[in-house]
Design a protein around this motif. Structure first.
Motif, mmCIF file in Angstrom:
data_model
loop_
_atom_site.group_PDB
_atom_site.id
_atom_site.type_symbol
_atom_site.label_atom_id
_atom_site.label_comp_id
_atom_site.label_asym_id
_atom_site.label_seq_id
_atom_site.Cartn_x
_atom_site.Cartn_y
_atom_site.Cartn_z
ATOM 1 N N PHE A 21 0.226 -3.659 5.340
ATOM 2 C CA PHE A 21 -0.416 -4.901 4.735
ATOM 3 C C PHE A 21 -1.872 -5.234 4.786
ATOM 4 N N TRP A 22 -2.371 -4.775 5.679
ATOM 5 C CA TRP A 22 -3.886 -5.269 5.743
ATOM 6 C C TRP A 22 -4.974 -4.073 5.091
ATOM 7 N N ALA A 80 5.735 -11.107 0.132
ATOM 8 C CA ALA A 80 4.479 -11.066 0.322
ATOM 9 C C ALA A 80 3.745 -9.922 -0.545
ATOM 10 N N GLY A 81 4.653 -8.856 -0.138
ATOM 11 C CA GLY A 81 4.041 -7.360 -0.498
ATOM 12 C C GLY A 81 4.025 -7.607 -2.342
ATOM 13 N N VAL A 82 4.897 -8.216 -2.655
ATOM 14 C CA VAL A 82 5.128 -8.350 -4.379
ATOM 15 C C VAL A 82 4.132 -9.130 -4.784
ATOM 16 N N LEU A 83 3.729 -10.313 -4.163
ATOM 17 C CA LEU A 83 2.777 -11.001 -4.928
ATOM 18 C C LEU A 83 1.227 -10.451 -4.668
ATOM 19 N N ASN A 84 1.203 -9.661 -3.578
ATOM 20 C CA ASN A 84 -0.175 -9.132 -3.545
ATOM 21 C C ASN A 84 -0.033 -7.917 -4.414
ATOM 22 N N LEU A 85 0.810 -7.099 -4.678
ATOM 23 C CA LEU A 85 0.747 -6.126 -5.818
ATOM 24 C C LEU A 85 0.405 -6.760 -7.063
ATOM 25 N N LEU A 188 -1.079 0.099 -5.148
ATOM 26 C CA LEU A 188 -0.033 1.312 -4.721
ATOM 27 C C LEU A 188 0.354 1.236 -3.332
ATOM 28 N N VAL A 189 -0.449 0.961 -2.503
ATOM 29 C CA VAL A 189 -0.422 0.746 -1.065
ATOM 30 C C VAL A 189 0.670 -0.369 -0.640
ATOM 31 N N CYS A 190 0.750 -1.463 -1.622
ATOM 32 C CA CYS A 190 1.447 -2.728 -1.618
ATOM 33 C C CYS A 190 2.844 -2.297 -1.993
#
Length: 433
Positions: A21-22, A80-85, A188-190
Motif C-alpha cells: 500500500f505505501w 482503497a487500492g482501486v481508488l488509489n490506482l 501498477l503496484v496498486c
C-alpha cells in the motif's frame, strides 16, 4: 476463503499488504509538486490541490472506518487500492485543474478507506487464533517497519526514475512526462496490491451486510468510536498522544524544507537535501518500529515504552530547535542526531500505542478506533502547522512542537489500569479515571 490463519502467517501477510500500500505513496511524493508545476499549475494551485486531499481524508476518516467494521476488512482495502490506482493514473496523465482535483479526491478517499482495516484484519485474525490475550506487539511492529521501509524505498525510486529517464533522452510523449512515470509505476503496484488483498487476506465469516444494515450500522459504529475517548481513560490518553504527535510531525514537515534550503543556499539543492532527509526519516521509523517490542521489554510495559520513546522524540525535536539558529559543524551534528531521534522514537512508540488500543476495544469498532486516532493526529497537526507558520523563523516553532510532544509523553507518567476482558462493546467500558 474463510480459514483462520496462524499468527505467523498473518504477521507476514500484514507486513506484505502494508508494504504494497505505501510503496506507491513513496514513489509519487518526490515528483508530485514538480509534475503539477510542469503542467503549468502555480504553487497556490498545488497547495489548493493538497488541501482537497487533506479535507477529503478528514471528512471520510470516521465513516470509512465504520464501513470496514460493518462490511469487513477485505472489501474496504480492495476499494482503497482501486481508488488509489485511479488517482495515480489521473495524476500522471491529467493536464487540467479539474482532472487533478478528481485525482486528489480519489487519493484522499483511498487514504481514508485504508486507515485501519489492514491492522484491524491482523488483530482480528490473531485473536481468532489465540484469543483476546494474543501477543500483538510484534506483528504491529512489523507493520510499522514495512510501511516505513516502503516509503523509504518508494522515495528513492520515485525520485530517481525521472532523472534516469531524462538522462536516457526521454521527452514528453503526449501527456506522459518523465515526471509522470513514478505515478504510472505506482498505479501498477496498486493493481498488484488489490490482487493480493483479494487472494491473501481471509477473514472470519460475517453476517451478510445489505444496504439497510450498512446505512444503520456505519453511523452507529462511528458514534461508538467517538464515545471511546469518553468512556475509557487509556483510550483518551492515546487520542491526546496522537494529537501531540500530529503537532510535532506538522512542525517538522513545515520547517525542514526551508531549513534545508537555507543550509544549502538554493531551493533546488535544498529540495534534494530534504528528499534525502525524508528517506532517512522513514528508515529511522522502520528501525524504531522493529525495536518496539524490545522497548516494551526493556521498560517493563507498553505504557512505559510509550513514555520513553515519545520522550526520545521530544528530545530530538528540542535539539532541532536549539540548533535552528546555527549552521556550524557541531550544531549540524546535533541537529542530525535530533532528527534521527524524532523518527526512531515515533517508530518505536506506534506499535506500543496500538497494542494498548487494541486491548481496549473489540472488533466491532476496531477500525473506527484507528480512524479516530488518525483523525486526532491530522486535525491537531493541521492546527499546529498553522500556528508554526505564523511564528518567526528560528528556534521557537521547533521548541513549541517539542514542548507539545513532551506534554503528550508525560501523560503516560502515571500508571494505567489493565484492560477489562472480555470487552463486549465500546459503550460499556467503565471510566477508570
Amino acid at each position: 476463503m474463510s480459514a483462520v490463519l496462524d499468527p505467523v502467517a498473518a504477521r507476514r501477510r500484514f507486513a506484505a499488504v502494508t508494504f504494497l500500500f505505501w510503496l506507491p505513496v513513496g514513489m509519487y511524493i518526490p515528483s508530485q509538486v514538480l509534475l503539477f508545476t510542469e503542467r503549468g499549475m502555480t504553487l497556490a494551485t498545488v497547495a489548493a490541490l493538497f488541501a482537497v486531499h487533506s479535507f477529503t481524508v478528514s471528512a471520510l476518516e470516521l465513516p470509512t472506518g465504520g464501513l470496514s467494521d460493518v462490511l469487513g476488512r477485505r472489501p474496504v482495502l480492495a476499494a482503497a487500492g482501486v481508488l488509489n490506482l485511479g488517482a495515480l493514473l489521473l495524476a500522471a496523465l491529467g493536464d487540467s485543474v479539474w482532472m487533478l482535483v478528481c485525482a486528489m479526491l480519489l487519493l484522499g478517499s483511498g487514504r481514508a478507506l485504508s486507515s485501519g482495516p489492514a491492522e484491524a484484519w491482523y488483530v482480528d485474525t490473531v485473536q481468532a487464533a489465540e484469543g483476546p490475550g494474543a501477543e500483538l506487539r510484534t506483528g504491529l511492529a512489523r507493520g510499522g517497519t514495512a510501511s516505513a521501509a516502503a516509503l523509504a524505498a518508494g522515495t528513492l525510486l520515485g525520485g530517481s526514475l525521472p532523472l534516469g529517464l531524462s538522462a536516457l533522452g526521454m521527452e514528453a510523449f503526449g501527456t506522459v512526462l518523465p515526471l509522470s512515470v513514478p505515478s504510472l509505476v505506482g498505479a501498477l503496484v496498486c493493481a498488484g496490491y488489490v490482487a493480493y488483498v483479494l487472494t491473501a487476506l481471509p477473514e472470519p465469516p460475517r453476517p451478510p451486510a445489505g444496504l439497510g444494515s450498512v446505512l444503520r450500522g456505519v453511523p452507529a459504529t462511528v458514534l461508538g468510536g467517538l464515545r471511546l475517548g469518553k468512556g475509557d481513560a487509556v483510550v483518551r490518553r492515546l487520542l491526546l498522544t496522537a494529537g501531540a504527535a500530529g503537532a510535532a510531525l506538522a512542525s517538522i514537515e513545515l520547517l525542514t524544507p526551508g531549513r534545508a534550503a537555507r543550509l544549502t543556499g538554493a531551493a533546488e539543492s535544498g529540495a534534494v537535501l530534504f528528499a534525502v532527509l525524508a528517506c532517512a526519516g522513514f528508515a529511522g521509523t522502520a528501525l524504531g518500529s522493529h525495536l518496539a517490542p524490545w522497548a516494551a521489554r526493556l521498560t517493563g510495559s507498553g505504557e512505559r515504552a510509550v513514555l520513553a520513546t515519545l520522550a526520545v522524540s521530544a528530545t530530538g525535536l528540542l535539539l532541532l530547535g536549539a540548533t535552528a539558529a546555527s549552521t556550524g559543524p557541531f550544531a549540524l551534528a546535533v541537529a542530525a542526531l535530533g532528527y534521527a531521534l524524532v523518527y526512531v522514537g515515533f517508530g518505536a512508540a506506534g506499535p506500543n500505542e496500538n497494542d494498548l488500543l487494541h486491548r481496549r476495544v473489540t472488533g466491532s469498532v476496531r477500525a473506527t478506533a484507528l480512524s479516530v486516532q488518525s483523525l486526532a493526529l491530522q486535525l491537531v497537526g493541521a492546527l499546529a502547522g498553522l500556528g508554526a507558520g505564523v511564528l518567526p523563523i528560528g528556534p521557537l516553532p521547533w521548541l513549541l512542537g517539542g514542548a507539545i510532544l513532551l506534554a503528550g509523553a508525560l501523560l503516560w507518567a502515571r500508571a494505567t489500569p489493565a484492560p477489562a476482558l472480555p470487552h463486549p462493546t465500546a459503550e460499556t467500558v467503565p471510566d477508570p479515571a
